[in-house]
Design an enzyme around this catalytic site. Structure first.
Site, PDB file in Angstrom:
ATOM      1  CG  PHE A 146     -49.523  81.147  -4.822  1.00  0.00           C
ATOM      2  CD1 PHE A 146     -50.854  81.427  -5.102  1.00  0.00           C
ATOM      3  CD2 PHE A 146     -48.546  81.955  -5.394  1.00  0.00           C
ATOM      4  CE1 PHE A 146     -51.203  82.493  -5.932  1.00  0.00           C
ATOM      5  CE2 PHE A 146     -48.889  83.022  -6.225  1.00  0.00           C
ATOM      6  CZ  PHE A 146     -50.222  83.292  -6.490  1.00  0.00           C
ATOM      7  CG  ASP A 233     -42.857  78.000  -7.351  1.00  0.00           C
ATOM      8  OD1 ASP A 233     -42.023  78.926  -7.263  1.00  0.00           O
ATOM      9  OD2 ASP A 233     -44.072  78.203  -7.556  1.00  0.00           O
ATOM     10  CE  LYS A 262     -43.822  86.657  -4.935  1.00  0.00           C
ATOM     11  NZ  LYS A 262     -44.494  85.385  -5.228  1.00  0.00           N
TER      12      LYS A 262
HETATM   13  C1  LIG Z   1     -45.436  84.839  -6.151  1.00  0.00           C
HETATM   14  C2  LIG Z   1     -45.297  83.402  -6.481  1.00  0.00           C
HETATM   15  C3  LIG Z   1     -45.587  82.921  -7.769  1.00  0.00           C
HETATM   16  C4  LIG Z   1     -46.179  83.798  -8.837  1.00  0.00           C
HETATM   17  O1  LIG Z   1     -45.297  84.790  -9.255  1.00  0.00           O
HETATM   18  P1  LIG Z   1     -45.857  86.025 -10.127  1.00  0.00           P
HETATM   19  O2  LIG Z   1     -44.606  86.768 -10.492  1.00  0.00           O
HETATM   20  O3  LIG Z   1     -46.789  86.788  -9.264  1.00  0.00           O
HETATM   21  O4  LIG Z   1     -46.533  85.446 -11.302  1.00  0.00           O
HETATM   22  C5  LIG Z   1     -45.350  81.590  -8.034  1.00  0.00           C
HETATM   23  N1  LIG Z   1     -44.866  80.767  -7.086  1.00  0.00           N
HETATM   24  C6  LIG Z   1     -44.579  81.192  -5.850  1.00  0.00           C
HETATM   25  C7  LIG Z   1     -44.005  80.235  -4.854  1.00  0.00           C
HETATM   26  C8  LIG Z   1     -44.791  82.520  -5.494  1.00  0.00           C
HETATM   27  O5  LIG Z   1     -44.539  82.930  -4.251  1.00  0.00           O
END
Ligand SMILES: *Cc1c(COP(=O)(O)O)cnc(C)c1O
Length: 399
Positions: A146, A233, A262
């Protein structure tokens, strides 16, 4: 004023204003299946709703409130900056942004930062930098991964249900199975040159699946062999959540690009891309931007967050993570526990959504990560007693 269940209502919240707010629910685009709860206050590892019920917050605002609600140093840093300057734009330097860039660069061992406002934006920036730096466009990502909801990040998100109705997506994205090196090699090999391999060290939304060290090392090696960049990420796994500042530190790899968001400002919106020297050299004035990126208040809060992530906090993450993992495997209905540090999940023998609802009724906020996966993302500052309290509620609910 007293309402149902004998709890005291928040002073100042009248029935009239309450029902006005209820009516306004239909004025919100229903992109989330929200619980029927309105959160009005937070302190440490707890939040309170508008009927003064308290909840132990083991969702942490989805891995955001790492230091707990209203952490004194972060709150003070944000307040002080609110009183000085809210916004100046990226046409000028601002002090909090410079300090944060320095702090993050130091943590990664030398990198240049681009600041934006969310995880998706950080990944968009990373994908653009990867294309510009390599002169190539193909991306390999992981099934179940994700990376966000914007079109580029969504295209690299390995969850087809989230694509439905939004195509066509970015061309040239292939997916490999996590922890399957052969699958990764196959995804890398078909025609066209590769710009980047993008991975989460622990697939968060995709079920809390940690990458094995061997797979992560193979991904780094394959990227180097084919001249692609390794993009890690760390939006959910970073900032101490797994017991090290970056989760990739436990995998023996050195990414070219790292994204954060986050937990970075403990609840204020911010995202960051960290690009290692060499890669960063491909980017110049006018190549990318964000009006709000590097916002002074968000950056001041983020500096306080980064400074608070010290050895003692990381030790607490490891200790509480062990405590919770050991407690969870003992609970009825738990088939498996996985994750790293305080990015944890219990695989259940039942629907996790129902368990989340029951936990909330018992004063505990938890999350899912798939139909039978219960996800725990408590603040990194939770105490042994709070972890025990959560386990006791879970034990009662799963009984
Ligand atoms: C939550 C998340 C995102 C997206 O972040 P947003 O601030 O909601 O755009 C991207 N990568 C990972 C691994 C995430 O957990």
């Amino acid at each position: 004023m007293t309402v149902g269940r004998g709890v005291t209502k928040r002073p100042g919240m009248t029935d009239a204003s309450n029902s006005l707010l209820q009516a306004s629910r239909s004025a919100v685009l229903p992109t989330y299946a929200r619980a029927d709860v309105t959160i009005v206050r937070g302190e440490g590892c707890r939040v309170w709703d508008d009927e003064s019920r308290s909840y132990l917050d083991f969702g942490g605002g989805i891995a955001v409130v790492g230091l707990g609600h209203r952490h004194p140093a972060v709150t003070e840093a944000a307040h002080a900056q609110l009183d000085r300057l809210w916004h100046a734009s990226n046409l000028y330097w601002t002090e909090p942004m410079l300090r944060l860039a320095g702090l993050l660069s130091e943590r990664i061992g030398g990198a240049q930062a681009f600041f934006c406002n969310s995880g998706a934006e950080a990944n968009e920036a990373a994908l653009k930098v990867a294309r510009k730096a390599t002169g190539r466009s193909r991306i390999v990502a992981l099934e179940g991964g994700f990376h966000g909801r914007t079109l580029g990040a969504l295209s690299a998100t390995g969850q087809p249900a989230k694509w439905e109705g939004f195509g066509p997506l970015l061309p040239g994205v292939s997916f490999a199975r996590p922890n399957d090196v052969e699958s990764l090699e196959a995804a890398v090999s078909p025609g066209g040159e590769l710009a980047a391999i993008i991975v989460e060290p622990v697939l968060g939304e995709g079920g809390v699946l940690p990458l094995e060290e061997g797979f992560a090392r193979a991904a780094a090696e394959i990227a180097r062999e084919v001249g692609a960049l390794l993009l890690v990420d760390e939006v959910q796994s970073g900032l101490g959540r797994t017991g090290t500042f970056f989760a990739y530190e436990q995998l023996g790899i050195e990414p070219d690009l790292v994204t954060l968001a986050k937990g970075l400002a403990n609840g204020l919106p911010i995202g960051a891309l960290l690009a290692r020297e060499g890669v960063a050299g491909a980017i110049g004035p006018g190549d990318h931007g964000s009006t709000f990126g590097g916002n002074p208040v968000a950056c001041a809060a983020a500096c306080a967050v980064v400074e608070a992530i010290d050895e003692a906090l990381l030790e607490n993450v490891a200790a509480r993570g062990d405590q919770l993992a050991h407690g969870l495997v003992e609970l009825p209905g738990v088939r498996e526990v996985r994750g790293r540090g305080l990015l944890l999940a219990a695989l259940l023998d039942r629907d996790a959504g129902g368990v989340v609802d029951e936990c909330r009724a018992h004063g505990l906020l938890v999350l899912t990560a798939g139909t039978d996966v219960l996800r725990l993302l408590p603040p990194l500052v939770i105490t042994e007693a709070e972890a025990d309290e959560a386990l006791a509620i879970l034990s009662e609910v799963l009984r």
